[in-house]
Design a protein around this motif. Structure first.
Motif, PDB file in Angstrom:
ATOM      1  N   GLU A 285      29.235  60.754  54.595  1.00 59.39           N
ATOM      2  CA  GLU A 285      27.832  60.465  54.856  1.00 59.39           C
ATOM      3  C   GLU A 285      27.067  61.788  54.780  1.00 59.39           C
ATOM      4  N   THR A 286      26.183  61.923  53.801  1.00 61.14           N
ATOM      5  CA  THR A 286      25.505  63.206  53.597  1.00 61.14           C
ATOM      6  C   THR A 286      24.120  62.994  53.003  1.00 61.14           C
ATOM      7  N   ASP A 287      23.241  63.979  53.262  1.00 62.15           N
ATOM      8  CA  ASP A 287      21.922  63.988  52.624  1.00 62.15           C
ATOM      9  C   ASP A 287      21.786  65.181  51.689  1.00 62.15           C
ATOM     10  N   GLN A 288      22.943  65.826  51.383  1.00 58.58           N
ATOM     11  CA  GLN A 288      22.957  67.016  50.542  1.00 58.58           C
ATOM     12  C   GLN A 288      23.519  66.694  49.171  1.00 58.58           C
ATOM     13  N   ALA A 289      22.855  67.241  48.152  1.00 58.60           N
ATOM     14  CA  ALA A 289      23.362  67.078  46.792  1.00 58.60           C
ATOM     15  C   ALA A 289      24.580  67.970  46.599  1.00 58.60           C
ATOM     16  N   GLY A 290      25.412  67.641  45.606  1.00 57.51           N
ATOM     17  CA  GLY A 290      26.576  68.457  45.309  1.00 57.51           C
ATOM     18  C   GLY A 290      27.688  67.635  44.719  1.00 57.51           C
ATOM     19  N   VAL A 291      28.821  68.283  44.465  1.00 58.77           N
ATOM     20  CA  VAL A 291      30.015  67.624  43.946  1.00 58.77           C
ATOM     21  C   VAL A 291      31.009  67.499  45.094  1.00 58.77           C
ATOM     22  N   TYR A 292      31.508  66.265  45.311  1.00 57.45           N
ATOM     23  CA  TYR A 292      32.415  65.998  46.422  1.00 57.45           C
ATOM     24  C   TYR A 292      33.708  65.385  45.881  1.00 57.45           C
ATOM     25  N   THR A 293      34.831  65.656  46.581  1.00 59.69           N
ATOM     26  CA  THR A 293      36.138  65.171  46.153  1.00 59.69           C
ATOM     27  C   THR A 293      36.855  64.533  47.335  1.00 59.69           C
ATOM     28  N   CYS A 294      37.414  63.344  47.096  1.00 60.02           N
ATOM     29  CA  CYS A 294      38.227  62.658  48.107  1.00 60.02           C
ATOM     30  C   CYS A 294      39.693  62.951  47.817  1.00 60.02           C
ATOM     31  N   SER A 295      40.474  63.367  48.850  1.00 61.13           N
ATOM     32  CA  SER A 295      41.861  63.756  48.596  1.00 61.13           C
ATOM     33  C   SER A 295      42.690  63.603  49.848  1.00 61.13           C
ATOM     34  N   ASN A 296      44.004  63.679  49.644  1.00 59.42           N
ATOM     35  CA  ASN A 296      44.931  63.921  50.743  1.00 59.42           C
ATOM     36  C   ASN A 296      45.929  64.968  50.269  1.00 59.42           C
ATOM     37  N   SER A 297      47.004  65.152  51.019  1.00 58.25           N
ATOM     38  CA  SER A 297      47.904  66.255  50.690  1.00 58.25           C
ATOM     39  C   SER A 297      48.708  66.016  49.425  1.00 58.25           C
ATOM     40  N   GLU A 298      48.726  64.773  48.921  1.00 60.57           N
ATOM     41  CA  GLU A 298      49.581  64.477  47.779  1.00 60.57           C
ATOM     42  C   GLU A 298      48.860  64.583  46.436  1.00 60.57           C
ATOM     43  N   PHE A 299      47.600  64.176  46.388  1.00 60.79           N
ATOM     44  CA  PHE A 299      46.913  64.208  45.105  1.00 60.79           C
ATOM     45  C   PHE A 299      45.415  64.238  45.354  1.00 60.79           C
ATOM     46  N   PHE A 300      44.656  64.507  44.272  1.00 62.44           N
ATOM     47  CA  PHE A 300      43.192  64.530  44.353  1.00 62.44           C
ATOM     48  C   PHE A 300      42.621  63.471  43.442  1.00 62.44           C
ATOM     49  N   SER A 301      41.507  62.889  43.885  1.00 58.33           N
ATOM     50  CA  SER A 301      40.845  61.887  43.059  1.00 58.33           C
ATOM     51  C   SER A 301      39.830  62.560  42.164  1.00 58.33           C
ATOM     52  N   GLN A 302      39.168  61.760  41.356  1.00 58.86           N
ATOM     53  CA  GLN A 302      38.064  62.278  40.574  1.00 58.86           C
ATOM     54  C   GLN A 302      36.912  62.648  41.502  1.00 58.86           C
ATOM     55  N   SER A 303      36.169  63.582  41.067  1.00 61.40           N
ATOM     56  CA  SER A 303      35.036  64.035  41.874  1.00 61.40           C
ATOM     57  C   SER A 303      33.817  63.153  41.613  1.00 61.40           C
ATOM     58  N   VAL A 304      32.890  63.169  42.565  1.00 57.31           N
ATOM     59  CA  VAL A 304      31.631  62.451  42.396  1.00 57.31           C
ATOM     60  C   VAL A 304      30.491  63.432  42.616  1.00 57.31           C
ATOM     61  N   SER A 305      29.406  63.163  41.908  1.00 56.63           N
ATOM     62  CA  SER A 305      28.231  64.026  42.028  1.00 56.63           C
ATOM     63  C   SER A 305      27.129  63.290  42.763  1.00 56.63           C
ATOM     64  N   ILE A 306      26.488  64.003  43.684  1.00 51.98           N
ATOM     65  CA  ILE A 306      25.338  63.466  44.404  1.00 51.98           C
ATOM     66  C   ILE A 306      24.128  64.295  43.997  1.00 51.98           C
ATOM     67  N   HIS A 307      23.116  63.647  43.442  1.00 54.14           N
ATOM     68  CA  HIS A 307      21.941  64.330  42.906  1.00 54.14           C
ATOM     69  C   HIS A 307      20.772  64.193  43.873  1.00 54.14           C
ATOM     70  N   SER A 308      19.956  65.245  43.919  1.00 53.32           N
ATOM     71  CA  SER A 308      18.763  65.229  44.764  1.00 53.32           C
ATOM     72  C   SER A 308      17.553  64.953  43.887  1.00 53.32           C
ATOM     73  N   ILE A 309      16.717  64.028  44.326  1.00 53.48           N
ATOM     74  CA  ILE A 309      15.514  63.663  43.563  1.00 53.48           C
ATOM     75  C   ILE A 309      14.294  64.040  44.396  1.00 53.48           C
ATOM     76  N   GLY A 310      13.422  64.902  43.840  1.00 52.21           N
ATOM     77  CA  GLY A 310      12.185  65.257  44.522  1.00 52.21           C
ATOM     78  C   GLY A 310      11.073  64.294  44.158  1.00 52.21           C
ATOM     79  N   ILE A 311      10.337  63.850  45.117  1.00 51.52           N
ATOM     80  CA  ILE A 311       9.262  62.874  44.878  1.00 51.52           C
ATOM     81  C   ILE A 311       7.968  63.421  45.468  1.00 51.52           C
ATOM     82  N   ASP A 312       6.959  63.563  44.607  1.00 60.22           N
ATOM     83  CA  ASP A 312       5.635  63.994  45.070  1.00 60.22           C
ATOM     84  C   ASP A 312       4.768  62.753  45.222  1.00 60.22           C
ATOM     85  N   GLU A 313       4.514  62.358  46.428  1.00 60.73           N
ATOM     86  CA  GLU A 313       3.705  61.163  46.681  1.00 60.73           C
ATOM     87  C   GLU A 313       2.415  61.527  47.403  1.00 60.73           C
ATOM     88  N   SER A 314       1.974  62.751  47.202  1.00 57.62           N
ATOM     89  CA  SER A 314       0.754  63.187  47.891  1.00 57.62           C
ATOM     90  C   SER A 314      -0.468  62.405  47.438  1.00 57.62           C
TER      91      SER A 314
END
Length: 658
Positions: free
Chosen positions: A627-656
């Motif tokens: 659970e995050t509000d930060q953009a970046g690349v994250y990886t789910c893993s345990n001690s045996e293997f790693f999964s594919q990574s996922v990217s979380i993108h930040s979108i700026g919205i100007d609604e002034s």
């Protein structure tokens, strides 16, 4: 002079009329301007000049009437009262709000003398009920009489319109006496009548038999859809059990349906009724009836013993109105002992030395001097029981074993319904997971089982009271194949090590060999066990079956007798590609100012210890939920293997400007 002979209280029958009259011989001149008043509910006043010397009034209502004649100064010439008593005979069953008569219930029809404005002293001097001109009941000096009828079928329902009450009614006045009769009419509108078309318990019912209930409607006018009938059982403290249902034909004025409950058990006894359900939630219940499911049985059902004399045959039933009789094979009555109790009727016969193999004894159930049922007991004796290939035999954990029991009879095989039984040591064996028992007539029984460490010991069979002298004494040897899972998860090119070990006994496992998935030939398994690597390849499909073929020479001490001396065993293992499952599944995740994204990571392999890390290897979650509000690349893993990574993108919205 005043003639008031026609001005007396009078009784008449309902629907008639009467004239009250007072006649004067002359009237004084001073009454010429007097008035006459007939007093009833309407209180009518008339001018005397219109009456002449006779004052009369035609009346039809039962009430009190008074005649007053007064002059204009209030001086009375005549002032008297009389009663017109109206007598009627009313017949009916006083159904109140009911519009349904349930089949089998009793209906009381009332015939009553009624009168107004008073009823004391009005009664029948004689009265009788007539149905199709047949007298049903005669009484005297009563104001009310009743007629009881039970509505079981359409005939009894139709007979309602043929019932008549007739009698001589005497009244209070003028020595009134008149014959009055009245036909019974069942209600003003056509009712919905329900009844049983059969008596479901007219005959005794026994365990294993079928209850058949035929429920019907007569003069069906409810709704346009087909009526539903249900057979219900009363259950104290709970909702009634109404599982059985059937649909009647809506195109007939007399729809019906037959409900059956088969293979009855003793616990099915109880109070039952039929229920009608129609359009718009309409429903009602028929009259209840009591079902008694009686037992009728013998013990034993077949006597299998090499020792006959002194053995007993017991016949019993829960029908206390029945009589039980044992019959010898020649049809004569056997001298049995009564063993009945308060809730069971039973008789016992003790066999003598003259009984032979194949003799059949019959227990007859009698009622009202007639034989209703019978049960037979066959005597089986003069046999032997043997386990084939008895003695010590060897097998491995996981082997499928087949052990045969043979029963031999003097003079050939018997076709009775007895079956051999099995036990391991002192414990009886029954069918369970990995154990099946196949019986072929009464001569052969085959025990099939998969060997486990616990299924070791002496397997014997018995027939009747005779047990096999020898059994198959099975010794279970250890054979391991690891991993033991039938399904394994792996990554592409991951190496899985399989290992097999075998305990060695001469004549059982000479030169054991194995063929691996990566080999087309057999190789000898070392005495201390062998290891066999397999590399997972999911380039063509994500799931595949790999097989290990095991074979070794066996001798006559092996548990199964084989057509050849080579025993074979196959181990199949399913390999599946191990993957991580992300929820929600998507190719991209996005956050805006103030929003969060939640991603759950699981594995098809059920892996534990999954956590999330950010691309800089810092921990993002210590469990499988990110659970995050930060953009970046994250990886789910345990001690045996790693999964594919996922990217979380930040979108700026100007609604002034919005």
């Amino acid at each position: 002079g005043i003639d008031e002979s026609k001005f007396t209280s009078t009784t008449i029958k309902e629907g008639g009329s009467h004239t009250f009259e007072v006649k004067f011989s002359k009237l004084p001149a001073s009454f010429i301007k007097a008035t006459i008043r007939w007093t009833d509910v309407d209180d009518v006043t008339e001018d005397i000049s219109n009456s002449g010397l006779t004052f009369s009034k035609d009346v039809t209502d039962g009430k009190e009437y008074s005649l007053s004649i007064i002059d204009q100064d209030g001086i009375s010439l005549f002032d008297k009262s009389v009663i017109l008593q109206i007598v009627s005979v009313t017949i009916g069953n006083d159904p109140a709000t009911e519009k349904i008569v349930v089949g089998g219930t009793s209906l009381t029809i009332t015939c009553e003398v009624k009168s107004v404005p008073k009823s004391d002293g009005v009664k029948f001097s004689t009265v009788k009920w007539v149905e199709d001109t047949t007298d049903k009941k005669t009484e005297s000096d009563v104001s009310k009489t009743t007629y009881d009828i039970t509505l079981n079928d359409k005939d009894s329902i139709d007979s309602l319109d043929k019932i008549k009450c007739e009698g001589t009614v005497v009244g209070d006045y003028n020595g009134y006496s008149e014959q009055i009769s009245e036909m019974y009419k069942y209600m003003d509108e056509t009712p919905l009548l329900a009844y049983y078309l059969n008596d479901p318990v007219s005959d005794d019912i026994y365990v294993g038999e079928t209850l058949s209930v035929k429920c019907g409607l007569y003069k069906y006018i409810e709704g346009s859809g087909p009526p539903t009938f249900k057979l219900c059982k009363k259950i104290d403290g709970k909702d009634d059990d109404c599982d059985l249902s059937a649909t009647g034909d809506a195109n007939t004025p007399d729809p019906s349906a037959t409900l059956t409950k088969s293979d009855l058990k003793a616990e099915d006894s109880g109070s039952y009724y039929c229920r009608y359900e129609g359009d718009g939630g309409k429903k009602f219940d028929f009259k209840e009836f009591q079902l008694n499911v009686y037992t009728f049985e013998t013990s034993p059902t077949t006597l299998i013993s090499n020792t006959i004399e002194g053995k007993t045959l017991l016949c019993s039933t829960t029908n206390l109105n029945a009589i039980l009789i044992w019959k010898s094979p020649d049809g004569t009555d056997a001298n049995a002992d009564d063993k009945s109790t308060n809730d069971m009727r039973s008789i016992q016969y003790t066999l003598t030395s003259g009984v032979q193999n194949g003799d059949i004894f019959t227990c007859q159930l009698m009622k009202d001097g007639k034989e209703m049922k019978d049960k037979t007991v066959e005597i089986i004796s003069g046999f032997g029981v043997d386990v084939e290939r008895n003695g010590k035999r060897y097998g491995y954990v996981g082997d499928d074993v087949s052990i045969t029991c043979k029963v031999t009879f003097t003079g050939g095989d018997s076709l009775n319904d007895g079956k051999p039984t099995w036990k391991l040591g002192d414990d009886p064996l029954a069918e369970a997971e990995g154990i099946t028992i196949g019986n072929f007539n009464s001569s052969v029984s085959v025990l099939q089982l998969t060997l486990t460490e616990e299924r070791e010991g002496d397997f014997k069979c018995a027939y009747g009271d005779k047990e096999s002298t020898d059994g198959m004494d099975v010794v279970v040897l250890n054979r391991t194949f690891v991993p033991t899972e039938k399904t394994l998860y792996a990554e592409q090119n991951q190496t899985i090590i399989f290992e097999i070990t075998m305990e060695r006994i001469d004549g059982i496992n000479k030169d054991p060999q194995i063929q691996t998935p990566s080999s087309s030939t057999f190789e000898t398994i070392p005495e201390d066990g062998g290891t066999y690597p397999v590399t997972a390849d999911f380039s063509e499909q994500d799931s595949k079956i790999i097989s290990f073929e095991l074979q070794y020479e066996v001798g006559d001490k092996f548990v199964n007798e084989l057509n050849s001396n080579m025993y074979k065993k196959t181990y199949n293992v399913t390999l599946k590609k191990r993957v991580v499952i992300l929820d929600p599944p998507t190719y991209g995740y996005y956050v805006t100012d103030g929003s969060k994204v939640t991603i759950t990571c699981t594995s098809n392999a059920g892996l534990k210890g999954l956590t999330w890390k950010k691309n800089d290897q810092t921990s993002a979650s210590d469990n499988n939920i990110l659970e995050t509000d930060q953009a970046g690349v994250y990886t789910c893993s345990n001690s045996e293997f790693f999964s594919q990574s996922v990217s979380i993108h930040s979108i700026g919205i100007d609604e002034s400007k919005f």
